[in-house]
Design an enzyme around this catalytic site. Structure first.
Site, PDB file in Angstrom:
ATOM      1  CE  LYS A 195      28.310  -9.688 111.802  1.00 20.02           C
ATOM      2  NZ  LYS A 195      28.671 -10.475 112.976  1.00 20.02           N
ATOM      3  CD  GLN A 218      26.906 -13.600 114.941  1.00 25.50           C
ATOM      4  OE1 GLN A 218      27.563 -12.956 114.138  1.00 25.50           O
ATOM      5  NE2 GLN A 218      26.083 -13.021 115.795  1.00 25.50           N
ATOM      6  CG  ASP A 259      32.870  -9.039 116.653  1.00 27.89           C
ATOM      7  OD1 ASP A 259      32.178  -8.181 116.073  1.00 27.89           O
ATOM      8  OD2 ASP A 259      32.556 -10.235 116.717  1.00 27.89           O
TER       9      ASP A 259
END
Length: 293
Positions: A52, A96, A119
């Site tokens: 990312k 995460q 997200d």
């Protein structure tokens, strides 16, 4: 049969975003800034977060990696999230998963500012998605929608069967495919591990989206001719003949099912690469929304 190439499509999307970022710079505007929070040393998570950060550099985003030790307490993580929520320089961030067992994931996700939740996991954004309002779509379902659109796969009036009901893929996918517009306007059946006679549904499906995590679960005799297959499954399977000692398998028996498909995603190289591209797309949207305020 046509391959839905997520690797190529994700690169196309990144190039499109990079052009837009260059234009923002030329106009003297702030470029998007994405942060990633990782707690502990989970190998897969470190790899994913690393890719990312590299993708941000590739397209001209600012990026920040917040790496916290495994022993970070829930309170310390919540304090860090409060800090990120209040940081005006930051457009969006992700935490995460999975988190260490001593931290309540739900409590953490609920603490994220919905306006920075790129997200798309916060209930506020999930609700907006269901109501067809502008919001951040969960990255994997968003990527699938982009693949369908860019390959001009017909979805209107089609019967879509989703296998798996996770909050990250299956459930949002069932909502997106039934929404008005394209891609969408589909009649959706959401199936899962408790569904009886699953084959009755898959044999009648025009589109199958499977996110079960069972290697090669979907066989050729379970689908009809011309079916569109989206395989979200990704499982390491031991294979002594492979130099790595394992191979990556999807939920679909690719060799058999591809012979009956009109479109199919490979594993790897299908849905996976799209997830990061759509996270970047969400971050760009976050910057645009913030610039309107």
């Amino acid at each position: 049969m046509q391959i839905l190439d997520g690797k190529k499509t994700s690169e196309d999307i990144k190039k499109e975003i990079a052009v837009e970022v260059q234009q923002m710079k030329a106009n003297g505007e702030k470029v998007p800034h994405l942060a990633a929070v990782i707690v502990g040393n989970n190998g897969a998570s470190l790899t994913y977060v690393g890719s990312k950060v590299r993708s941000c550099e590739q397209i001209g985003f600012d990026s920040t990696l917040v790496a916290l030790p495994e022993e970070t307490t829930e309170g310390e993580l919540l304090a860090k999230i409060k800090e990120l929520n209040e940081d005006d320089n930051l457009d969006g961030y992700i935490v995460q998963l999975p988190l260490p067992k001593h931290i309540d994931e739900e409590k953490i996700l609920m603490a994220i500012d919905p306006d920075k939740d790129v997200d798309g996991f916060h209930p506020a954004n999930f609700g907006k998605m269901a109501l067809e309002m502008e919001t951040f779509l969960p990255a994997t379902p968003f990527g699938i929608m982009q693949l369908l659109e860019r390959y001009k796969v017909e979805t209107s009036g089609k019967h879509t069967v989703v296998i798996g009901r996770s909050h990250i893929v299956g459930r949002p996918m069932s909502i997106l495919m039934s929404r008005k517009g394209y891609p969408g306007d589909s009649t959706v059946t959401l199936t899962h591990s408790r569904t009886k006679n699953l084959e009755e549904y898959t044999k009648n499906a025009d589109i199958i989206i499977t996110a079960l995590g069972v290697p090669e679960f979907l066989k050729a005799d379970m689908v009809k001719e011309g079916v569109v297959i989206i395989d979200v499954g990704i499982t390491r399977v031991d294979d002594a003949s492979n130099p790595k000692g394992y191979v990556i398998k999807g939920d679909v028996d690719f060799d058999g099912v591809s012979k009956k498909s009109s479109f199919i995603t490979p594993v790897p190289g299908g849905v996976g690469p799209m997830t990061i591209a759509m996270l970047l797309q969400n971050t760009l949207l976050a910057r645009k929304i913030r610039s309107r305020k």
